[in-house]
Design an enzyme around this catalytic site. Structure first.
Site, PDB file in Angstrom:
ATOM      1  N   HIS A 188       0.831  -1.200   0.000  1.00 36.57           N
ATOM      2  CA  HIS A 188       0.000   0.000   0.000  1.00 36.57           C
ATOM      3  C   HIS A 188       0.870   1.256   0.000  1.00 36.57           C
ATOM      4  O   HIS A 188       1.993   1.238   0.519  1.00 36.57           O
ATOM      5  CB  HIS A 188      -0.891   0.050   1.257  1.00 36.57           C
ATOM      6  CG  HIS A 188      -2.077  -0.841   1.207  1.00 36.57           C
ATOM      7  ND1 HIS A 188      -2.461  -1.614   2.272  1.00 36.57           N
ATOM      8  CD2 HIS A 188      -2.996  -1.084   0.232  1.00 36.57           C
ATOM      9  CE1 HIS A 188      -3.556  -2.295   1.960  1.00 36.57           C
ATOM     10  NE2 HIS A 188      -3.899  -1.984   0.729  1.00 36.57           N
ATOM     11  N   CYS A 214      -3.523   0.942   9.565  1.00 36.92           N
ATOM     12  CA  CYS A 214      -4.487  -0.081   9.152  1.00 36.92           C
ATOM     13  C   CYS A 214      -5.538  -0.374  10.213  1.00 36.92           C
ATOM     14  O   CYS A 214      -6.634  -0.839   9.909  1.00 36.92           O
ATOM     15  CB  CYS A 214      -3.772  -1.401   8.843  1.00 36.92           C
ATOM     16  SG  CYS A 214      -2.326  -1.272   7.802  1.00 36.92           S
TER      17      CYS A 214
END
Length: 261
Positions: free
Chosen positions: A169, A256
């Site tokens: 990511h 996250c």
């Protein structure tokens, strides 16, 4: 006036479940220890709450091993929430599971990314001036285009950037620590995507520390990266270190684990 890029009144988290051992990972570096992960997760939630924020802690979702990584399911802005469409097929059902909790705060102000678009919150960095979105294996151009159309109506500028090859990511390699200051790996910073910002580069060998979050007065980062912690402290930030050893086995980090709004 609040700066919505790092000043938050609320957060949503989800406890990891027993199925976490089956979570996705780019490289197998060991099986997560659930007991240790639960201990670290409790410390994370307590740290968020220590700033005065309301933190909703949702129960585990055993059908979705990666559900602890709630950030990938939604983008929460002051005006609305946007339901993501994860690029990992096994994670798509997590979005519907998150909707009731989000609707409790946003009501019907929830937009939705649809097929063939894919986008995950881990690829989205909201700064004091714009929304940066990194293309990755989980986020495609159609997903970014849909998000751009949605946020433009609310006056947001969105900029597409490239995620380094081999990086899951965009935010695996960066984190916002101030409205105009970004903690970044060198490999991401040299791409030029942060031109015009103040950039703090993590020391060589501590690249995993770059996935941090600014949450009100605190910079929350993974433990075990002393030079990065020292650098942030020297720049005047109040740093809290959280054990990320088990989440790291699933390519997870500090951003996250929560939806912040």
């Amino acid at each position: 006036m609040m700066n919505s890029s790092y000043e938050f009144r609320r957060a949503i988290t989800r406890k990891p479940g027993r199925s976490i051992v089956g979570g996705l990972r780019a490289e197998d570096i060991g099986t997560p220890d659930l007991a240790r992960m639960l201990e670290a997760h409790a410390a994370y939630v307590a740290t968020l709450r220590s700033t005065g924020a309301e933190v909703v802690e949702l129960p585990p979702l055993e059908d979705y091993p990666d559900a602890v990584f709630v950030e990938d399911t939604m983008l929460c802005l002051p005006e609305l929430a946007i339901a993501m469409r994860p690029g990992a097929p096994t994670r798509m059902g997590e979005v519907a599971e998150m909707r009731p909790a989000i609707a409790g705060f946003y009501g019907d102000k929830i937009a939705t990314i649809t097929a063939p678009g894919t986008i995950e919150g881990g690829d989205i960095l909201v700064t004091g001036r714009e929304i940066l979105v990194g293309l990755s294996a989980r986020t495609n151009r159609e997903g970014v285009a849909q998000l751009s159309d949605i946020v433009r109506e609310y006056g947001y500028a969105l900029r597409l950037v490239e995620t380094p090859a081999g990086v899951l990511h965009f935010k695996t390699d960066c984190g916002l620590v101030g409205p105009e200051t970004i903690l970044s790996t060198r490999r991401l910073a040299v791409s030029g995507c942060f031109d015009g910002y103040d950039v703090l580069e993590v020391p060589e060998g501590e690249e995993a520390a770059s996935n941090c979050i600014r949450f009100n007065t605190l910079v929350i980062m993974a433990a075990g990266f002393p030079r990065t912690a020292e650098m942030l402290t020297a720049h005047g930030y109040e740093v809290v270190e959280i054990d990320n050893s088990e989440c790291a086995k699933l390519d997870g980090g500090m951003s996250c684990l929560s939806l912040r709004f």
